[in-house]
Design a protein around this motif. Structure first.
Motif, PDB file in Angstrom:
ATOM      1  N   ILE A  69       0.744   4.341  -2.682  1.00 38.54           N
ATOM      2  CA  ILE A  69       0.831   5.738  -2.240  1.00 38.54           C
ATOM      3  C   ILE A  69       1.942   6.535  -3.107  1.00 38.54           C
ATOM      4  CG2 ILE A  69       1.136   7.364  -0.621  1.00 38.54           C
ATOM      5  CD1 ILE A  69      -0.189   5.514   1.438  1.00 38.54           C
ATOM      6  N   ARG A 123      -8.233   4.522   1.650  1.00 43.40           N
ATOM      7  CA  ARG A 123      -9.146   5.728   1.778  1.00 43.40           C
ATOM      8  C   ARG A 123      -9.810   5.318   3.239  1.00 43.40           C
ATOM      9  NH1 ARG A 123     -10.355   5.242  -3.806  1.00 43.40           N
ATOM     10  NH2 ARG A 123     -11.731   3.311  -3.498  1.00 43.40           N
ATOM     11  N   THR A 165     -10.490  10.731  -1.794  1.00 42.39           N
ATOM     12  CA  THR A 165     -10.087  10.727  -3.094  1.00 42.39           C
ATOM     13  C   THR A 165      -8.634  10.564  -3.376  1.00 42.39           C
ATOM     14  OG1 THR A 165      -9.599  13.365  -2.987  1.00 42.39           O
ATOM     15  CG2 THR A 165     -11.922  12.568  -3.683  1.00 42.39           C
ATOM     16  N   ARG A 166      -7.942  10.492  -4.732  1.00 43.22           N
ATOM     17  CA  ARG A 166      -6.799  10.253  -4.702  1.00 43.22           C
ATOM     18  C   ARG A 166      -5.764  11.516  -4.362  1.00 43.22           C
ATOM     19  NH1 ARG A 166      -5.351   6.630  -9.205  1.00 43.22           N
ATOM     20  NH2 ARG A 166      -3.841   8.356  -9.848  1.00 43.22           N
ATOM     21  N   LEU A 187      -5.503  11.421  -0.591  1.00 46.06           N
ATOM     22  CA  LEU A 187      -4.473  10.208  -0.276  1.00 46.06           C
ATOM     23  C   LEU A 187      -3.266  10.794  -0.285  1.00 46.06           C
ATOM     24  CD1 LEU A 187      -6.184   6.874  -2.111  1.00 46.06           C
ATOM     25  CD2 LEU A 187      -6.055   7.448   0.438  1.00 46.06           C
ATOM     26  N   VAL A 188      -2.956  11.417  -1.173  1.00 41.88           N
ATOM     27  CA  VAL A 188      -1.348  11.828  -1.376  1.00 41.88           C
ATOM     28  C   VAL A 188      -1.221  13.081  -0.327  1.00 41.88           C
ATOM     29  CG1 VAL A 188       0.124  13.111  -2.841  1.00 41.88           C
ATOM     30  CG2 VAL A 188      -1.261  11.243  -3.707  1.00 41.88           C
ATOM     31  N   SER A 224      -1.124   6.319 -13.105  1.00 40.47           N
ATOM     32  CA  SER A 224      -2.701   5.984 -13.220  1.00 40.47           C
ATOM     33  C   SER A 224      -2.972   4.676 -12.687  1.00 40.47           C
ATOM     34  CB  SER A 224      -3.157   5.808 -14.875  1.00 40.47           C
ATOM     35  OG  SER A 224      -2.611   4.696 -15.294  1.00 40.47           O
ATOM     36  N   ASN A 225      -3.977   4.277 -12.332  1.00 40.46           N
ATOM     37  CA  ASN A 225      -4.473   2.991 -11.857  1.00 40.46           C
ATOM     38  C   ASN A 225      -3.933   1.925 -12.698  1.00 40.46           C
ATOM     39  OD1 ASN A 225      -5.629   4.284  -9.835  1.00 40.46           O
ATOM     40  ND2 ASN A 225      -7.856   3.459 -10.156  1.00 40.46           N
ATOM     41  N   ASP A 262      -8.029  -1.959  -6.618  1.00 39.57           N
ATOM     42  CA  ASP A 262      -9.224  -1.516  -6.023  1.00 39.57           C
ATOM     43  C   ASP A 262      -9.408  -1.772  -4.541  1.00 39.57           C
ATOM     44  OD1 ASP A 262      -9.718  -0.144  -8.389  1.00 39.57           O
ATOM     45  OD2 ASP A 262     -11.056  -1.654  -9.176  1.00 39.57           O
ATOM     46  N   LEU A 297       1.071   6.987  -6.508  1.00 39.50           N
ATOM     47  CA  LEU A 297      -0.118   7.862  -6.742  1.00 39.50           C
ATOM     48  C   LEU A 297       0.393   9.403  -6.733  1.00 39.50           C
ATOM     49  CD1 LEU A 297      -2.864   6.564  -4.415  1.00 39.50           C
ATOM     50  CD2 LEU A 297      -3.060   6.973  -6.941  1.00 39.50           C
ATOM     51  N   LEU A 333      -6.880   0.477  -2.543  1.00 38.06           N
ATOM     52  CA  LEU A 333      -7.234   1.776  -2.802  1.00 38.06           C
ATOM     53  C   LEU A 333      -8.538   1.979  -1.852  1.00 38.06           C
ATOM     54  CD1 LEU A 333      -6.905   2.620  -6.417  1.00 38.06           C
ATOM     55  CD2 LEU A 333      -5.505   3.519  -4.546  1.00 38.06           C
ATOM     56  N   GLN A 345       0.874  -1.121  -0.025  1.00 38.62           N
ATOM     57  CA  GLN A 345       0.070  -0.061   0.021  1.00 38.62           C
ATOM     58  C   GLN A 345       0.934   1.398   0.144  1.00 38.62           C
ATOM     59  OE1 GLN A 345      -2.237  -0.811   3.604  1.00 38.62           O
ATOM     60  NE2 GLN A 345      -3.714  -2.036   2.410  1.00 38.62           N
TER      61      GLN A 345
END
Length: 346
Positions: A275, A306, A313-314, A317-318, A283-284, A299, A278, A302, A271
């Motif tokens: 990150i 979250r 949101t992405r 997260l960052v 992209s995914n 998914d 990201l 992610l 994970q």
């Protein structure tokens, strides 16, 4: 049965059963079968049909509907007979009738036009579905009781699909997990576990339930709430479904909830790598290819992130990753603090 004894019943010609295909088929069938003329008088009935009324087939033949059924039912049945004869089509029908002991019973079957010699009649064949109706009613009542328990007992209850996603949840469950009730539906239940790899007993019990080996099980779990707190709970699992149809779901109830403990979010190495990618703007699809993950697994991670970082949101997260110190604020390409600088681009 006074009309039977008085000898006022008309006599219908009843040729040998093999002269009438329906009679030949239904004569000894366990299903209840009959034939009536257009006035509602029985020209033939089998033993199973007479048994519904606690009498013999010879006693039924020649009687009128009004001799054995209640007035309201007579009008309804005659109207259906007229419809069958007018349209010339079969009609599927479910009826409620009264047994000789006074109890109400249910039957389901078909009525259709048929010939009795030169006379055009209505034939019917029915099976008793009383036990099925009773079992269905009991199941509906049990489901209503479960939902009442879910919504008003104060217990943290969720219903899970066989693949582990939340299909129903109670308000208490949403409060325990620190999320909105509407956000629970469709989420994988293991996203709320502190570390799925540490819950071997829980997953073993889950496998036994969904494979039909057990009907219920208990296990301990450490639940992670939306605000990042953890609490230990006792989880009671009960499979839903009949042996013939397989397991259709599992009810999970959390009890013996421990005190909330605030914990520092600790993503797994996989994970944390997600990150990092990201933050680099990948992209995914790129992330899944880079880490050799399926899109479904990505998914899941992610979704887990979250919840873990409380970021919907992405970009959030960052941002949360930098705020919590999971990524070095002075390094580019992005990397965790203390990680060696990569020899090439991310």
């Amino acid at each position: 049965m006074s009309k039977t004894e008085s000898g006022t019943r008309p006599v219908h010609p009843a040729g040998p059963p093999d002269h009438n295909p329906f009679v030949a088929l239904a004569e000894l069938a366990p299903a209840a079968a009959f034939m009536r003329d257009r006035t509602g008088r029985y020209v033939w009935a089998n033993h199973a049909y007479a048994h519904l009324y606690g009498t013999t087939r010879d006693a039924v033949i020649g009687l009128h509907l009004s001799d054995i059924d209640e007035p309201a039912d007579v009008d309804r049945f005659l109207a259906m007979d007229r419809q069958v004869l007018t349209d010339g089509k079969s009609v599927r029908h479910t009826l409620t009738y009264r047994r000789p002991d006074g109890s109400r019973a249910h039957a389901a079957g078909y009525r259709f036009p048929a010939a009795w010699g030169s006379e055009r009649c209505v034939a019917g064949i029915y099976v008793d579905v009383t036990d099925y109706v009773r079992a269905t009613d009991q199941r509906h009542r049990a489901e209503a009781d479960l939902r009442a328990l879910r919504d008003h007992s104060g217990l943290a209850c969720v219903r899970l699909t066989p693949d582990g996603r939340v299909s129903e949840a109670g308000i208490a469950a949403a409060e325990v997990l620190g999320v909105r009730l509407s956000d629970l539906t469709g989420v994988r239940a293991d996203a709320f576990l502190s570390d799925p790899s540490e819950h071997v007993d829980l997953f073993r019990a889950w496998h036994d339930l969904t494979s039909g080996r057990r009907r219920s099980a208990r296990a301990s779990a450490v639940l992670v709430a939306g605000e990042g707190t953890q609490r230990r709970a006792r989880v009671h699992l009960t499979a839903v479904g009949a042996p013939a149809t397989g397991v259709t779901g599992v009810w999970a109830v959390a009890t013996r909830l421990g005190r909330r403990r605030q914990t520092q979010p600790s993503p797994t190495p996989a994970q944390l790598r997600i990150i990092t990618l990201l933050a680099a703007g990948r992209s995914n699809t790129d992330i899944a290819e880079e880490l050799h993950l399926s899109r479904q697994t990505l998914d899941y991670h992610l979704s887990r992130l979250r919840l873990l970082l409380e970021a919907p949101t992405r970009p959030a997260l960052v941002a949360r990753a930098y705020v919590l110190g999971l990524l070095s604020p002075t390094a580019w390409p992005p990397r965790p603090p203390g990680a060696a600088r990569p020899s090439g681009p991310v």
